[in-house]
Design a protein around this motif. Structure first.
Motif, PDB file in Angstrom:
ATOM      1  N   LEU A   1       1.175   5.180 -10.536  1.00 54.18           N
ATOM      2  CA  LEU A   1       2.321   5.547  -9.693  1.00 54.18           C
ATOM      3  C   LEU A   1       2.212   6.976  -9.167  1.00 54.18           C
ATOM      4  O   LEU A   1       2.597   7.244  -8.029  1.00 54.18           O
ATOM      5  CB  LEU A   1       3.620   5.349 -10.461  1.00 54.18           C
ATOM      6  N   MET A   2       1.674   7.903  -9.969  1.00 53.95           N
ATOM      7  CA  MET A   2       1.511   9.282  -9.501  1.00 53.95           C
ATOM      8  C   MET A   2       0.524   9.326  -8.338  1.00 53.95           C
ATOM      9  O   MET A   2       0.752  10.032  -7.346  1.00 53.95           O
ATOM     10  CB  MET A   2       1.037  10.179 -10.642  1.00 53.95           C
ATOM     11  N   SER A   3      -0.555   8.571  -8.436  1.00 57.98           N
ATOM     12  CA  SER A   3      -1.526   8.517  -7.340  1.00 57.98           C
ATOM     13  C   SER A   3      -0.891   7.935  -6.087  1.00 57.98           C
ATOM     14  O   SER A   3      -1.089   8.447  -4.977  1.00 57.98           O
ATOM     15  CB  SER A   3      -2.748   7.699  -7.747  1.00 57.98           C
ATOM     16  N   ALA A   4      -0.124   6.870  -6.249  1.00 54.81           N
ATOM     17  CA  ALA A   4       0.526   6.251  -5.095  1.00 54.81           C
ATOM     18  C   ALA A   4       1.567   7.173  -4.480  1.00 54.81           C
ATOM     19  O   ALA A   4       1.703   7.250  -3.258  1.00 54.81           O
ATOM     20  CB  ALA A   4       1.166   4.927  -5.498  1.00 54.81           C
ATOM     21  N   ALA A   5       2.300   7.900  -5.305  1.00 55.97           N
ATOM     22  CA  ALA A   5       3.331   8.814  -4.800  1.00 55.97           C
ATOM     23  C   ALA A   5       2.717   9.992  -4.040  1.00 55.97           C
ATOM     24  O   ALA A   5       3.278  10.460  -3.056  1.00 55.97           O
ATOM     25  CB  ALA A   5       4.203   9.315  -5.950  1.00 55.97           C
ATOM     26  N   THR A   6       1.552  10.463  -4.498  1.00 53.83           N
ATOM     27  CA  THR A   6       0.919  11.623  -3.856  1.00 53.83           C
ATOM     28  C   THR A   6      -0.105  11.230  -2.795  1.00 53.83           C
ATOM     29  O   THR A   6      -0.467  12.048  -1.954  1.00 53.83           O
ATOM     30  CB  THR A   6       0.197  12.502  -4.894  1.00 53.83           C
ATOM     31  N   GLY A   7      -0.619   9.994  -2.870  1.00 59.19           N
ATOM     32  CA  GLY A   7      -1.681   9.571  -1.963  1.00 59.19           C
ATOM     33  C   GLY A   7      -3.056  10.059  -2.387  1.00 59.19           C
ATOM     34  O   GLY A   7      -3.999   9.993  -1.611  1.00 59.19           O
ATOM     35  N   HIS A   8      -3.170  10.515  -3.637  1.00 58.21           N
ATOM     36  CA  HIS A   8      -4.435  11.049  -4.141  1.00 58.21           C
ATOM     37  C   HIS A   8      -4.875  10.292  -5.390  1.00 58.21           C
ATOM     38  O   HIS A   8      -4.088  10.090  -6.309  1.00 58.21           O
ATOM     39  CB  HIS A   8      -4.291  12.539  -4.471  1.00 58.21           C
ATOM     40  N   HIS A   9      -6.137   9.924  -5.416  1.00 61.47           N
ATOM     41  CA  HIS A   9      -6.697   9.192  -6.549  1.00 61.47           C
ATOM     42  C   HIS A   9      -6.721  10.047  -7.817  1.00 61.47           C
ATOM     43  O   HIS A   9      -6.924  11.261  -7.750  1.00 61.47           O
ATOM     44  CB  HIS A   9      -8.123   8.731  -6.225  1.00 61.47           C
ATOM     45  N   PHE A  10      -6.535   9.404  -8.949  1.00 60.04           N
ATOM     46  CA  PHE A  10      -6.599  10.057 -10.264  1.00 60.04           C
ATOM     47  C   PHE A  10      -5.703  11.302 -10.309  1.00 60.04           C
ATOM     48  O   PHE A  10      -6.099  12.356 -10.788  1.00 60.04           O
ATOM     49  CB  PHE A  10      -8.051  10.421 -10.619  1.00 60.04           C
ATOM     50  N   ALA A  11      -4.481  11.161  -9.807  1.00 61.32           N
ATOM     51  CA  ALA A  11      -3.573  12.305  -9.651  1.00 61.32           C
ATOM     52  C   ALA A  11      -2.737  12.606 -10.888  1.00 61.32           C
ATOM     53  O   ALA A  11      -2.147  13.686 -10.972  1.00 61.32           O
ATOM     54  CB  ALA A  11      -2.641  12.078  -8.458  1.00 61.32           C
ATOM     55  N   ARG A  12      -2.663  11.705 -11.824  1.00 62.55           N
ATOM     56  CA  ARG A  12      -1.798  11.926 -12.990  1.00 62.55           C
ATOM     57  C   ARG A  12      -2.332  13.073 -13.841  1.00 62.55           C
ATOM     58  O   ARG A  12      -3.501  13.089 -14.198  1.00 62.55           O
ATOM     59  CB  ARG A  12      -1.716  10.659 -13.831  1.00 62.55           C
ATOM     60  N   PRO A  13      -1.477  14.033 -14.168  1.00 63.44           N
ATOM     61  CA  PRO A  13      -1.912  15.090 -15.087  1.00 63.44           C
ATOM     62  C   PRO A  13      -2.381  14.437 -16.391  1.00 63.44           C
ATOM     63  O   PRO A  13      -1.770  13.503 -16.878  1.00 63.44           O
ATOM     64  CB  PRO A  13      -0.642  15.921 -15.300  1.00 63.44           C
TER      65      PRO A  13
ATOM     66  N   PHE B   1     -17.200   5.611  -6.716  1.00 61.88           N
ATOM     67  CA  PHE B   1     -16.433   5.439  -7.947  1.00 61.88           C
ATOM     68  C   PHE B   1     -15.315   4.444  -7.675  1.00 61.88           C
ATOM     69  O   PHE B   1     -14.678   4.483  -6.619  1.00 61.88           O
ATOM     70  CB  PHE B   1     -15.844   6.770  -8.417  1.00 61.88           C
ATOM     71  N   CYS B   2     -15.073   3.571  -8.628  1.00 58.47           N
ATOM     72  CA  CYS B   2     -14.079   2.525  -8.457  1.00 58.47           C
ATOM     73  C   CYS B   2     -13.131   2.529  -9.642  1.00 58.47           C
ATOM     74  O   CYS B   2     -13.528   2.189 -10.761  1.00 58.47           O
ATOM     75  CB  CYS B   2     -14.783   1.176  -8.328  1.00 58.47           C
ATOM     76  N   GLY B   3     -11.889   2.928  -9.392  1.00 53.95           N
ATOM     77  CA  GLY B   3     -10.874   2.902 -10.429  1.00 53.95           C
ATOM     78  C   GLY B   3     -10.349   1.492 -10.643  1.00 53.95           C
ATOM     79  O   GLY B   3     -10.694   0.567  -9.912  1.00 53.95           O
ATOM     80  N   ILE B   4      -9.507   1.351 -11.638  1.00 57.01           N
ATOM     81  CA  ILE B   4      -8.908   0.050 -11.941  1.00 57.01           C
ATOM     82  C   ILE B   4      -7.908  -0.302 -10.841  1.00 57.01           C
ATOM     83  O   ILE B   4      -8.055  -1.283 -10.141  1.00 57.01           O
ATOM     84  CB  ILE B   4      -8.224   0.080 -13.326  1.00 57.01           C
ATOM     85  N   ASN B   5      -6.876   0.507 -10.716  1.00 56.40           N
ATOM     86  CA  ASN B   5      -5.899   0.428  -9.639  1.00 56.40           C
ATOM     87  C   ASN B   5      -5.127   1.744  -9.666  1.00 56.40           C
ATOM     88  O   ASN B   5      -5.140   2.448 -10.678  1.00 56.40           O
ATOM     89  CB  ASN B   5      -4.955  -0.773  -9.792  1.00 56.40           C
ATOM     90  N   PRO B   6      -4.492   2.123  -8.563  1.00 57.53           N
ATOM     91  CA  PRO B   6      -3.777   3.400  -8.554  1.00 57.53           C
ATOM     92  C   PRO B   6      -2.574   3.372  -9.489  1.00 57.53           C
ATOM     93  O   PRO B   6      -1.857   2.379  -9.567  1.00 57.53           O
ATOM     94  CB  PRO B   6      -3.310   3.555  -7.101  1.00 57.53           C
TER      95      PRO B   6
END
Length: 179
Positions: A33-45, A26-31
């Protein structure tokens, strides 16, 4: 997550979850900020990636972003077209998307997944110069890797309901399992 922590995550990278020979990368667009802050993909509620993976049959239960490494056991992985985090996808230039497409192509040539699934048809169009691409399987391949454009699971993509999105992801799952 505080606003300051999210701002500090701008331009960070989120490590890929990849291995050789995956069923689907799976390829997202780009992380975000929530994903970058947590280090986990698709992390935003509100992001529907994890619920859609489960609803479409890719995973036996709904995983949390912190459990992303478990995807490898299902033959699944995650990367992004553009590696750097931003608050919004519209902060990424067309040239960054095109360069991301070149980097992604090299990654796919090295990892050889059965299918590359780009979650966001607009990102796919820009990264690969396929202006008329639509959701679903694409004619283009990268070596033996088939490409599939999927709807973006962002909560902002209101035109795709979770059931409708799960149906499209399920079509991909069936195709990937069929070989």
């Amino acid at each position: 997550m505080t606003p300051a922590e999210l701002r500090a995550a701008r331009d960070r990278l989120v490590p890929d979850v990849v291995a050789d020979g995956l069923r689907v990368l799976f390829c997202g667009i780009n992380p975000g900020l929530m994903s970058a802050a947590t280090g986990h993909h698709f992390a935003r509620p509100g992001n529907r990636f994890w619920p859609v993976l489960h609803a479409s049959g890719f995973t036996p239960r709904q995983l949390r972003p912190a459990e992303q490494e478990e995807l490898l056991g299902y033959g699944l992985g995650i990367t992004n077209v553009v590696a750097r985090a931003s608050a919004r996808a519209d902060e990424i230039s067309a040239e960054e998307f095109r360069e991301g497409g070149r980097i992604l192509t090299a990654k796919v040539e090295r990892l050889r997944p059965r299918v590359l699934a780009v979650v966001g048809v607009t990102a796919y169009r820009t990264a690969f110069g396929e202006k008329k691409a639509v959701i679903g399987p694409q004619e283009r391949t990268i070596g033996a890797t088939r490409i599939w454009a999927l709807p973006n699971p962002s909560g902002l993509n209101a035109s795709w309901t979770l059931p409708r999105m799960a149906e499209e992801y399920g079509r991909l799952r069936a195709a990937a399992e069929a070989g």
